[in-house]
Design a protein around this motif. Structure first.
Motif: not given
Length: 173
Positions: A4, A6, A17, A30, A70
């Motif tokens: 994951l 952002e 996310v 990202h 994240v």
């Protein structure tokens, strides 16, 4: 398990996310934290990614790094990646960031600097080869070897910022 990240906008503000693979497929920006390593003599670490690396296998780079998790800062991610990829724990210093549109998808590169004097223990899944090159040696190969997109730009910006021995020479050469 998927990674994951952002999803950020053109000003590096978090929008949400997402899975990294989705960000790449959709070409959503990202964050990637990177570090340019130099030794006390001013040589710069150049590496070649392993042939089994998931992104740009066999390409050369002057940046060690990876995706910012994240909620993680660029600096935290840069230090984590140095430990994971090179087996070193040294302070990193944030230098600059820039939006790179080359490569798989747009990414914000947060570029750091680290002075490394301890022995490297590279992760063979990430790094196939590494060596410390002087600026003259780097100048000889920078346009001949296949580099990860953004690597040349990051190096140029790094040297123009006054960092490293002989700053500005590579860009001017």
């Amino acid at each position: 398990m998927s990674e994951l990240v952002e999803h950020v906008d053109e000003q590096d503000r978090v929008l949400g996310v997402v899975e990294r693979g989705e960000a790449e497929r959709q070409h959503w920006p990202h964050r990637i934290a990177t570090t340019i390593c130099r030794d006390r003599a001013g040589r710069i670490l150049v590496l070649r990614r392993s042939e089994t690396h998931s992104r740009f296998p066999g390409y050369h780079d002057v940046m060690v790094g990876g995706a910012v998790n994240v909620g993680e800062s660029y600096e935290e991610a840069a230090a984590r990646e140095l430990s994971e990829e090179l087996g070193v724990r040294v302070p990193v210093r944030f230098m600059f960031k820039f939006l790179c549109r080359e490569g798989i998808s747009p990414v914000w590169f947060g570029v750091h600097e680290a002075v490394v004097s301890e022995c490297l223990i590279p992760d063979p899944g990430e790094i196939g080869w590494q060596d410390w090159l002087t600026l003259d040696e780097l100048r000889d190969v920078i346009d001949q070897w296949c580099f990860v997109p953004g690597g040349r730009e990051a190096l140029r910006r790094y040297l123009e910022s006054g960092s490293g021995s002989g700053a500005g020479e590579l860009a001017a050469g």
